[in-house]
Design a protein around this motif. Sequence first.
Motif, PDB file in Angstrom:
ATOM      1  N   ILE A 223      99.464   8.966  37.735  1.00  0.00           N
ATOM      2  CA  ILE A 223      99.818   8.587  36.381  1.00  0.00           C
ATOM      3  C   ILE A 223     100.155   9.803  35.507  1.00  0.00           C
ATOM      4  O   ILE A 223     101.081   9.753  34.693  1.00  0.00           O
ATOM      5  N   LEU A 224      99.404  10.899  35.679  1.00  0.00           N
ATOM      6  CA  LEU A 224      99.683  12.084  34.868  1.00  0.00           C
ATOM      7  C   LEU A 224     101.045  12.679  35.233  1.00  0.00           C
ATOM      8  O   LEU A 224     101.800  13.124  34.360  1.00  0.00           O
ATOM      9  N   ARG A 225     101.338  12.665  36.508  1.00  0.00           N
ATOM     10  CA  ARG A 225     102.633  13.164  36.954  1.00  0.00           C
ATOM     11  C   ARG A 225     103.763  12.287  36.402  1.00  0.00           C
ATOM     12  O   ARG A 225     104.792  12.788  35.952  1.00  0.00           O
ATOM     13  N   PHE A 226     103.538  10.982  36.421  1.00  0.00           N
ATOM     14  CA  PHE A 226     104.531  10.054  35.894  1.00  0.00           C
ATOM     15  C   PHE A 226     104.729  10.279  34.397  1.00  0.00           C
ATOM     16  O   PHE A 226     105.862  10.274  33.898  1.00  0.00           O
ATOM     17  N   LEU A 227     103.636  10.470  33.647  1.00  0.00           N
ATOM     18  CA  LEU A 227     103.736  10.751  32.221  1.00  0.00           C
ATOM     19  C   LEU A 227     104.549  12.018  31.966  1.00  0.00           C
ATOM     20  O   LEU A 227     105.396  12.059  31.064  1.00  0.00           O
ATOM     21  N   GLY A 228     104.286  13.042  32.763  1.00  0.00           N
ATOM     22  CA  GLY A 228     105.013  14.300  32.590  1.00  0.00           C
ATOM     23  C   GLY A 228     106.496  14.159  32.891  1.00  0.00           C
ATOM     24  O   GLY A 228     107.343  14.696  32.166  1.00  0.00           O
ATOM     25  N   ILE A 229     106.807  13.412  33.936  1.00  0.00           N
ATOM     26  CA  ILE A 229     108.216  13.249  34.319  1.00  0.00           C
ATOM     27  C   ILE A 229     108.968  12.432  33.276  1.00  0.00           C
ATOM     28  O   ILE A 229     110.090  12.786  32.873  1.00  0.00           O
ATOM     29  N   THR A 230     108.371  11.318  32.818  1.00  0.00           N
ATOM     30  CA  THR A 230     109.051  10.499  31.815  1.00  0.00           C
ATOM     31  C   THR A 230     109.159  11.234  30.486  1.00  0.00           C
ATOM     32  O   THR A 230     110.138  11.062  29.754  1.00  0.00           O
ATOM     33  N   TYR A 231     108.163  12.076  30.177  1.00  0.00           N
ATOM     34  CA  TYR A 231     108.259  12.898  28.960  1.00  0.00           C
ATOM     35  C   TYR A 231     109.427  13.864  29.052  1.00  0.00           C
ATOM     36  O   TYR A 231     110.236  13.994  28.121  1.00  0.00           O
ATOM     37  N   ALA A 232     109.527  14.537  30.171  1.00  0.00           N
ATOM     38  CA  ALA A 232     110.632  15.482  30.353  1.00  0.00           C
ATOM     39  C   ALA A 232     111.973  14.754  30.286  1.00  0.00           C
ATOM     40  O   ALA A 232     112.936  15.239  29.684  1.00  0.00           O
ATOM     41  N   GLY A 233     112.019  13.565  30.895  1.00  0.00           N
ATOM     42  CA  GLY A 233     113.260  12.802  30.874  1.00  0.00           C
ATOM     43  C   GLY A 233     113.660  12.383  29.479  1.00  0.00           C
ATOM     44  O   GLY A 233     114.827  12.493  29.084  1.00  0.00           O
ATOM     45  N   SER A 234     112.703  11.881  28.685  1.00  0.00           N
ATOM     46  CA  SER A 234     113.020  11.445  27.320  1.00  0.00           C
ATOM     47  C   SER A 234     113.381  12.627  26.439  1.00  0.00           C
ATOM     48  O   SER A 234     114.251  12.512  25.562  1.00  0.00           O
ATOM     49  N   SER A 235     112.734  13.775  26.668  1.00  0.00           N
ATOM     50  CA  SER A 235     113.059  14.968  25.882  1.00  0.00           C
ATOM     51  C   SER A 235     114.482  15.433  26.173  1.00  0.00           C
ATOM     52  O   SER A 235     115.243  15.785  25.253  1.00  0.00           O
ATOM     53  N   MET A 236     114.848  15.418  27.431  1.00  0.00           N
ATOM     54  CA  MET A 236     116.215  15.816  27.787  1.00  0.00           C
ATOM     55  C   MET A 236     117.236  14.804  27.297  1.00  0.00           C
ATOM     56  O   MET A 236     118.344  15.168  26.882  1.00  0.00           O
ATOM     57  N   ASP A 237     116.847  13.533  27.305  1.00  0.00           N
ATOM     58  CA  ASP A 237     117.742  12.503  26.793  1.00  0.00           C
ATOM     59  C   ASP A 237     117.996  12.709  25.308  1.00  0.00           C
ATOM     60  O   ASP A 237     119.125  12.573  24.828  1.00  0.00           O
ATOM     61  N   ALA A 238     116.930  13.057  24.554  1.00  0.00           N
ATOM     62  CA  ALA A 238     117.083  13.324  23.123  1.00  0.00           C
ATOM     63  C   ALA A 238     117.948  14.558  22.897  1.00  0.00           C
ATOM     64  O   ALA A 238     118.784  14.582  21.982  1.00  0.00           O
ATOM     65  N   LEU A 239     117.743  15.574  23.720  1.00  0.00           N
ATOM     66  CA  LEU A 239     118.566  16.779  23.619  1.00  0.00           C
ATOM     67  C   LEU A 239     120.030  16.448  23.852  1.00  0.00           C
ATOM     68  O   LEU A 239     120.924  16.934  23.148  1.00  0.00           O
ATOM     69  N   PHE A 240     120.273  15.571  24.817  1.00  0.00           N
ATOM     70  CA  PHE A 240     121.645  15.210  25.170  1.00  0.00           C
ATOM     71  C   PHE A 240     122.295  14.352  24.082  1.00  0.00           C
ATOM     72  O   PHE A 240     123.498  14.444  23.842  1.00  0.00           O
ATOM     73  N   LYS A 241     121.475  13.516  23.408  1.00  0.00           N
ATOM     74  CA  LYS A 241     122.033  12.606  22.403  1.00  0.00           C
ATOM     75  C   LYS A 241     122.056  13.201  20.998  1.00  0.00           C
ATOM     76  O   LYS A 241     122.985  12.962  20.229  1.00  0.00           O
ATOM     77  N   GLN A 242     121.024  13.966  20.637  1.00  0.00           N
ATOM     78  CA  GLN A 242     120.979  14.541  19.298  1.00  0.00           C
ATOM     79  C   GLN A 242     121.541  15.960  19.246  1.00  0.00           C
ATOM     80  O   GLN A 242     121.990  16.410  18.196  1.00  0.00           O
ATOM     81  N   GLY A 243     121.524  16.666  20.393  1.00  0.00           N
ATOM     82  CA  GLY A 243     122.024  18.034  20.425  1.00  0.00           C
ATOM     83  C   GLY A 243     123.468  18.178  19.967  1.00  0.00           C
ATOM     84  O   GLY A 243     123.781  19.063  19.164  1.00  0.00           O
ATOM     85  N   PRO A 244     124.389  17.329  20.443  1.00  0.00           N
ATOM     86  CA  PRO A 244     125.782  17.456  19.999  1.00  0.00           C
ATOM     87  C   PRO A 244     125.943  17.311  18.487  1.00  0.00           C
ATOM     88  O   PRO A 244     126.724  18.045  17.864  1.00  0.00           O
ATOM     89  N   LEU A 245     125.214  16.368  17.862  1.00  0.00           N
ATOM     90  CA  LEU A 245     125.285  16.207  16.412  1.00  0.00           C
ATOM     91  C   LEU A 245     124.814  17.476  15.711  1.00  0.00           C
ATOM     92  O   LEU A 245     125.465  17.963  14.769  1.00  0.00           O
ATOM     93  N   LEU A 246     123.689  18.024  16.160  1.00  0.00           N
ATOM     94  CA  LEU A 246     123.174  19.247  15.559  1.00  0.00           C
ATOM     95  C   LEU A 246     124.129  20.414  15.795  1.00  0.00           C
ATOM     96  O   LEU A 246     124.284  21.285  14.933  1.00  0.00           O
ATOM     97  N   ALA A 247     124.787  20.425  16.956  1.00  0.00           N
ATOM     98  CA  ALA A 247     125.766  21.488  17.235  1.00  0.00           C
ATOM     99  C   ALA A 247     126.962  21.384  16.303  1.00  0.00           C
ATOM    100  O   ALA A 247     127.477  22.410  15.813  1.00  0.00           O
ATOM    101  N   VAL A 248     127.417  20.168  16.026  1.00  0.00           N
ATOM    102  CA  VAL A 248     128.531  19.981  15.096  1.00  0.00           C
ATOM    103  C   VAL A 248     128.140  20.497  13.717  1.00  0.00           C
ATOM    104  O   VAL A 248     128.915  21.197  13.050  1.00  0.00           O
ATOM    105  N   GLY A 249     126.914  20.156  13.273  1.00  0.00           N
ATOM    106  CA  GLY A 249     126.466  20.633  11.970  1.00  0.00           C
ATOM    107  C   GLY A 249     126.310  22.133  11.914  1.00  0.00           C
ATOM    108  O   GLY A 249     126.607  22.765  10.896  1.00  0.00           O
TER     109      GLY A 249
END
Length: 437
Positions: A223-249
Motif C-alpha cells: 500500500i505504501l508503494r502504491f501511495l508513492g507511485i500514485t502520488y508521483a503520477g498525479s504530481s507529474m500529471d499536474a506538472l504536465f497540465k499546469q506547467g504549460p500555463l505557467l510557462a506561458v505566463g
Amino acid sequence: MRNILSNLGWLVGGKGLGAVCSIIYLAVLARSLGIKDFGHFSLIFGTGQALVALAGFQTWQTVVRYGAGPIHAGDHESFGRLSLMCGLIDALGAASGCVLAAIIYYGFADELGLNPDFVNMTFAFNCALLWARTTAAAGILRVLDRFDISVFVEAIVPISRLLAAFAIWATGPSVLAFLIAWAAIDLITSAIYWIAAWRLAPDALRLSHFGQFRKTIDTYPGILRFLGITYAGSSMDALFKQGPLLAVGFFLSTSAAGIYRLADQLAQGLSKLSALLARALYSEIANANVAETRKHFKRLVARVSIMASLGGLIILLIAAIGGRQILDLIGGDAFSAGHTVLIPLALGCSLELASIAYEPVLHATGRAILSLFSRLCAIAIGITAGFFLLQYGSPGIAWSVAVGYLGGFIVITAITWRVLSGDHVEDGDSTPQTDSI
C-alpha cells in the motif's frame, strides 16, 4: 459494462449541468475581468492546482484499490481503518502544502517576479484549496458504488460558482472577490463530501477504527508503494497540465496566459468525459480484476477503449470546426486568437481519453509503476518538444503538450496490452496480483 454505463450515466447527468454552468461562469470571469486580470486569476488558480497536486496524495485511488476486497467481504473495521488512514494522509498533505506555500510566496516572491499585490491572496487561496481536497471521501463513495451521491455533491461547485460569478459581476468584479468565492465553495463542498461518506459508511468511519496504522499497512502489502507511485503520477500529471500555463505566463505575458487558460479550459471541458469515464471505470476495473476471469477482463478493457477513442475523435472535430466561434462567444474577440492553442490541446485531450482505461488496468493488476513510467515518458517527450517549439509562442507550447500526450499514449498502450496478453494471470484466476513487475 452495465455498471460502468450506469455510473457514467449518473456522472454525465451531473457533469452535463456542471459543464453548462462552468462555460457560463467562465464567460463571466473572462468578460468582467478582461484579459490581463483573467490572466492573473488563471495563473493563481493554476499555481494552486499544481501545489495541491505536489502536496497531496491521490488517496481515493488507494481507497478503491485496496477497499474493494473488504467491501466484498463485509469487513467494516478493515475498510474503516484504511479510509481513515487515507483521510489522515490528506490532512498531513494539506498542512505540509501550507508550509510549502508560505516558503514559496513569502520567501521567494521577488525572485519569482510575483506581483506584491497578489502575494497574500495567492497564499490564502492556495491554503484553502489544499484543505478542500476530498480525495479520500470521494474514494469511499466510489468504492461503495454511490456515484449518484457523488454527482449531487459535486454539482454544488459549478452551481455555486455560477451564482457567485453573477453576484460578483453585479457588485463589482475583482480577482480577490472571485478567489474568495471559489475558496469558500470548495471548502463547503469538501465538508459535505465527508458528511456523505460518513452517512454511507457509519460502521466503518468510527473513531475506534482510527489509528493502528501499522496493522493497516500489514493488512495491505504494497500500500505504501502504491501511495508513492500514485502520488508521483498525479504530481507529474499536474506538472504536465499546469506547467504549460505557467510557462506561458513566465516566458510570454499575463494576457497570453489568460488566452491560453481559456482555450485550455475549453479543451478540458470538451474532454470532461475522460475524467468522468475514469471515475466510473476505476472502481469497476478494480472489482472486475477480483471477480472476473482474465478473458472477460480483457474484453471489458477493449470495449471501453473503443468507446473512448470514438469520444476522443468527436472532441477533436468539435474543436477544429467550432472552436474559434466558441471562444469568441465565451470571452469575446480578444480571446478568439486562442483557436490556434485549442486545436493541439484538444488533440492531447483526445489521446488522453482514448487511453483512459489503461491506468486503472495497470493499478488493478498491481503494475502502477508502469503507469508512472508512461507519464515520465510523456513529460520527457513534451519538455523536449517544448525546447524546439517555444519560439512559436503559445501555439508552440500547446503543440509540445500534444506531442507529449502522443508519446505517452503510445507507451501506455503498448505496456497495457503487453500486460493483458501475458501469462501473469491464468484464465479463471481471480486473485489480485501483488505490486511487482
